[in-house]
Each structure stands twice: as structure tokens, then as C-alpha cells.
Motif scaffolding. Structure first.
Motif, PDB file in Angstrom:
ATOM      1  N   ILE A   1       0.859  -1.172   0.000  1.00  4.62           N
ATOM      2  CA  ILE A   1       0.000   0.000   0.000  1.00  4.62           C
ATOM      3  C   ILE A   1       0.899   1.227   0.000  1.00  4.62           C
ATOM      4  O   ILE A   1       1.947   1.227   0.644  1.00  4.62           O
ATOM      5  N   SER A   2       0.511   2.234  -0.779  1.00  2.00           N
ATOM      6  CA  SER A   2       1.270   3.480  -0.794  1.00  2.00           C
ATOM      7  C   SER A   2       0.356   4.609  -0.330  1.00  2.00           C
ATOM      8  O   SER A   2      -0.852   4.581  -0.575  1.00  2.00           O
ATOM      9  N   LEU A   3       0.964   5.567   0.346  1.00  2.07           N
ATOM     10  CA  LEU A   3       0.218   6.730   0.824  1.00  2.07           C
ATOM     11  C   LEU A   3       1.005   7.992   0.521  1.00  2.07           C
ATOM     12  O   LEU A   3       2.233   8.005   0.624  1.00  2.07           O
ATOM     13  N   ASP A   4       0.282   9.033   0.178  1.00  2.00           N
ATOM     14  CA  ASP A   4       0.906  10.343   0.060  1.00  2.00           C
ATOM     15  C   ASP A   4       1.162  10.890   1.457  1.00  2.00           C
ATOM     16  O   ASP A   4       0.562  10.439   2.440  1.00  2.00           O
ATOM     17  N   GLY A   5       2.017  11.874   1.555  1.00  2.00           N
ATOM     18  CA  GLY A   5       2.251  12.530   2.826  1.00  2.00           C
ATOM     19  C   GLY A   5       0.969  13.187   3.342  1.00  2.00           C
ATOM     20  O   GLY A   5       0.101  13.574   2.564  1.00  2.00           O
ATOM     21  N   GLY A   6       0.846  13.276   4.652  1.00  2.00           N
ATOM     22  CA  GLY A   6      -0.292  13.957   5.261  1.00  2.00           C
ATOM     23  C   GLY A   6      -1.556  13.138   5.386  1.00  2.00           C
ATOM     24  O   GLY A   6      -2.585  13.653   5.816  1.00  2.00           O
ATOM     25  N   VAL A   7      -1.520  11.847   5.026  1.00  4.63           N
ATOM     26  CA  VAL A   7      -2.717  10.998   5.089  1.00  4.63           C
ATOM     27  C   VAL A   7      -2.736  10.254   6.428  1.00  4.63           C
ATOM     28  O   VAL A   7      -1.813   9.494   6.731  1.00  4.63           O
ATOM     29  N   PRO A   8      -3.771  10.457   7.260  1.00  4.64           N
ATOM     30  CA  PRO A   8      -3.848   9.753   8.543  1.00  4.64           C
ATOM     31  C   PRO A   8      -4.004   8.246   8.330  1.00  4.64           C
ATOM     32  O   PRO A   8      -4.796   7.809   7.500  1.00  4.64           O
ATOM     33  N   HIS A   9      -3.220   7.466   9.086  1.00  3.29           N
ATOM     34  CA  HIS A   9      -3.307   6.007   8.978  1.00  3.29           C
ATOM     35  C   HIS A   9      -2.887   5.368  10.297  1.00  3.29           C
ATOM     36  O   HIS A   9      -2.229   5.993  11.127  1.00  3.29           O
ATOM     37  N   ASP A  10      -3.330   4.128  10.491  1.00  6.51           N
ATOM     38  CA  ASP A  10      -2.987   3.353  11.684  1.00  6.51           C
ATOM     39  C   ASP A  10      -2.856   1.888  11.291  1.00  6.51           C
ATOM     40  O   ASP A  10      -3.340   1.475  10.238  1.00  6.51           O
ATOM     41  N   LEU A  11      -2.177   1.117  12.144  1.00  7.42           N
ATOM     42  CA  LEU A  11      -1.955  -0.304  11.870  1.00  7.42           C
ATOM     43  C   LEU A  11      -2.278  -1.116  13.107  1.00  7.42           C
ATOM     44  O   LEU A  11      -1.966  -0.700  14.223  1.00  7.42           O
ATOM     45  N   LYS A  12      -2.895  -2.282  12.892  1.00  8.83           N
ATOM     46  CA  LYS A  12      -3.130  -3.248  13.964  1.00  8.83           C
ATOM     47  C   LYS A  12      -2.810  -4.636  13.421  1.00  8.83           C
ATOM     48  O   LYS A  12      -3.331  -5.036  12.373  1.00  8.83           O
ATOM     49  N   ALA A  13      -1.970  -5.367  14.150  1.00  7.80           N
ATOM     50  CA  ALA A  13      -1.584  -6.715  13.725  1.00  7.80           C
ATOM     51  C   ALA A  13      -2.697  -7.705  14.040  1.00  7.80           C
ATOM     52  O   ALA A  13      -3.028  -7.930  15.200  1.00  7.80           O
ATOM     53  N   VAL A  14      -3.263  -8.302  13.010  1.00  4.08           N
ATOM     54  CA  VAL A  14      -4.277  -9.336  13.162  1.00  4.08           C
ATOM     55  C   VAL A  14      -3.610 -10.630  13.615  1.00  4.08           C
ATOM     56  O   VAL A  14      -4.202 -11.445  14.312  1.00  4.08           O
ATOM     57  N   GLU A  15      -2.359 -10.810  13.217  1.00  2.00           N
ATOM     58  CA  GLU A  15      -1.520 -11.935  13.637  1.00  2.00           C
ATOM     59  C   GLU A  15      -0.087 -11.426  13.688  1.00  2.00           C
ATOM     60  O   GLU A  15       0.180 -10.287  13.282  1.00  2.00           O
ATOM     61  N   ALA A  16       0.819 -12.223  14.198  1.00  4.60           N
ATOM     62  CA  ALA A  16       2.223 -11.821  14.210  1.00  4.60           C
ATOM     63  C   ALA A  16       2.612 -11.441  12.783  1.00  4.60           C
ATOM     64  O   ALA A  16       2.317 -12.180  11.838  1.00  4.60           O
ATOM     65  N   SER A  17       3.248 -10.280  12.626  1.00  4.40           N
ATOM     66  CA  SER A  17       3.491  -9.746  11.281  1.00  4.40           C
ATOM     67  C   SER A  17       4.834  -9.047  11.189  1.00  4.40           C
ATOM     68  O   SER A  17       5.317  -8.464  12.160  1.00  4.40           O
ATOM     69  N   THR A  18       5.395  -9.092   9.980  1.00  9.85           N
ATOM     70  CA  THR A  18       6.593  -8.323   9.654  1.00  9.85           C
ATOM     71  C   THR A  18       6.222  -7.393   8.511  1.00  9.85           C
ATOM     72  O   THR A  18       5.710  -7.829   7.481  1.00  9.85           O
ATOM     73  N   VAL A  19       6.481  -6.106   8.724  1.00 11.33           N
ATOM     74  CA  VAL A  19       6.114  -5.075   7.767  1.00 11.33           C
ATOM     75  C   VAL A  19       7.378  -4.352   7.313  1.00 11.33           C
ATOM     76  O   VAL A  19       8.252  -4.044   8.125  1.00 11.33           O
ATOM     77  N   ARG A  20       7.462  -4.104   6.034  1.00 13.88           N
ATOM     78  CA  ARG A  20       8.563  -3.305   5.478  1.00 13.88           C
ATOM     79  C   ARG A  20       8.015  -1.930   5.136  1.00 13.88           C
ATOM     80  O   ARG A  20       7.038  -1.800   4.392  1.00 13.88           O
ATOM     81  N   LEU A  21       8.647  -0.911   5.694  1.00 15.38           N
ATOM     82  CA  LEU A  21       8.261   0.473   5.465  1.00 15.38           C
ATOM     83  C   LEU A  21       9.357   1.160   4.662  1.00 15.38           C
ATOM     84  O   LEU A  21      10.508   1.184   5.090  1.00 15.38           O
ATOM     85  N   SER A  22       9.002   1.696   3.506  1.00 16.73           N
ATOM     86  CA  SER A  22       9.948   2.444   2.674  1.00 16.73           C
ATOM     87  C   SER A  22       9.681   3.928   2.864  1.00 16.73           C
ATOM     88  O   SER A  22       8.583   4.414   2.574  1.00 16.73           O
ATOM     89  N   LEU A  23      10.708   4.621   3.387  1.00 15.64           N
ATOM     90  CA  LEU A  23      10.601   6.047   3.672  1.00 15.64           C
ATOM     91  C   LEU A  23      11.396   6.877   2.687  1.00 15.64           C
ATOM     92  O   LEU A  23      12.443   6.441   2.201  1.00 15.64           O
ATOM     93  N   ASN A  24      10.951   8.085   2.483  1.00 13.27           N
ATOM     94  CA  ASN A  24      11.695   9.085   1.744  1.00 13.27           C
ATOM     95  C   ASN A  24      12.962   9.421   2.521  1.00 13.27           C
ATOM     96  O   ASN A  24      12.959   9.427   3.749  1.00 13.27           O
TER      97      ASN A  24
END
Length: 113
Positions: free
Chosen positions: A76-99
Motif C-alpha cells: 500500500i502506498s500513501l501520500d504525505g499527510g494521510v492519517p493512517h494506523d496499523l493493527k496486527a491481526v496476527e504476528a506480522s513483519t512489515v517493510r516500510l519504505s521512507l523518503n
């Protein structure tokens, strides 16, 4: 050349998602966020665009109050300034690509809320 692994040296935190910077290049930063089931990142915004990959597990990814059920392999991609939140439904590994201009300290601050 730089090498990193989303699976090696994976550490979890008992009370909040665990953040580790995997790689920093001239173009951006790659961050691993390891969640235990039920852990959350409360609603926040980033000043720059981001890309999030669900490498393992499943995440309820909220965007402007709408929940997206993301699973292994989803991006999933988001533009800057977009409110978002995350909740793990199960044990998870997430990769976040930052500017490159974004701060890993900002991400750590979100996890410590």
C-alpha cells in the motif's frame, strides 16, 4: 552495495511493535516493523509519501477511518499527510519504505505513543 534481511535477527517487543532500520541509501530508508498479534501503531501522518509491504502476517491498515485488511505480499502506498494506523491481526513483519528526508525517529515516536 548494501545487503539487508527482513528475516534475520528479527526481534519482537513485548509491549509495542519493534522497529529496525535495515538500510539507508541516497534515495530512501527501509525499515522493518515487527508486530506481535494485537500490537498497534496509533493513527499518525507522515510528511512524505510512503510504501508499506506486508512481508509476513496480516495487518488491519486504517486510512482515514477505512480499514484495509492487508495480508502477506500486499503493498500500500500513501501520500504525505494521510492519517493512517496499523493493527496486527496476527504476528506480522512489515517493510516500510521512507523518503530520504523522512526521519526514523519520527517512526519510533509513533510506536512509543
Amino acid at each position: 552495495m548494501k545487503l539487508a534481511s527482513l528475516t534475520n535477527n528479527l526481534e519482537l517487543n513485548e509491549t509495542r511493535p519493534a522497529i529496525q532500520v535495515l538500510m539507508e541509501t541516497e534515495a530512501g530508508k527501509e525499515i522493518r516493523i515487527a508486530f506481535k498479534k494485537g500490537q498497534v501503531m496509533k493513527e499518525h501522518k507522515t510528511p512524505f509519501p510512503i510504501v508499506v509491504e506486508i512481508f509476513e502476517g496480516a495487518i488491519d491498515f486504517g486510512v482515514n477511518g477505512e480499514i484495509h485488511n492487508l495480508k502477506k505480499g500486499d503493498l500500500i502506498s500513501l501520500d504525505g499527510g494521510v492519517p493512517h494506523d496499523l493493527k496486527a491481526v496476527e504476528a506480522s513483519t512489515v517493510r516500510l519504505s521512507l523518503n530520504k528526508a523522512d526521519s526514523t525517529k519520527r517512526v519510533e515516536g509513533v510506536v512509543n505513543q
